[in-house]
Design a protein around this motif. Structure first.
Motif: not given
Length: 156
Positions: A40-43, A66-75
């Protein structure tokens, strides 16, 4: 009696083994949870847009996140929100101010002013700390010249 004691001892031993197995399973489950938090901290943090009313300039509406992150399921996601209709929209529909009393009328501008300090901001809205508003003074009445008042004495 010795066989009954053996049975009791065996039952107690089995219960102890069962309890130890349950505790170790529970502890193993607890050890897995911090790994999920690492993902979750990747988001990035959610960034929210201003609340947009469904109709008019206040009441129920929605905001986009909106949020960023390569491992986020929901952006991206949409959230319901509400803009109170009694707030001063002049300074942003998501900013509420506590105002002082109106000042004296400035005869040069025919305006009176008052200052408001930020009381509450909805969803991290970008609000000014203090605001100043002005309004017309209204009717300016000139003091009437006071003349002599004549009183008649009543005769009894």
């Amino acid at each position: 009696q010795p066989s009954q004691q053996r049975r009791m001892f065996t039952a107690a031993l089995l219960a102890l083994v069962f309890i130890l197995a349950a505790v170790s399973t529970t502890e193993a489950g607890k050890k897995e949870k911090p790994e999920k938090k690492v993902k979750k901290s990747d988001c990035g943090e959610w960034q929210w847009s201003v609340c947009v009313p469904t109709s008019g300039d206040c009441g129920l509406g929605t905001r986009e996140g909106t949020r960023t992150g390569a491992e986020c399921k929901q952006t991206t996601k949409t959230q319901k929100c509400k803009i109170p209709c009694n707030w001063k929209k002049q300074f942003g529909a998501e900013c509420k101010y506590q105002f002082q009393a109106w000042g004296e009328c400035d005869l040069n501008t025919a305006l009176k002013t008052r200052t408001g300090n930020l009381k509450r901001a909805l969803h991290n809205a970008d609000c000014q700390k203090t605001v100043t508003i002005s309004k017309p003074c209204g009717k300016l009445t000139k003091p009437k010249p006071q003349g002599k008042v004549h009183l008649q004495k009543a005769v009894c």
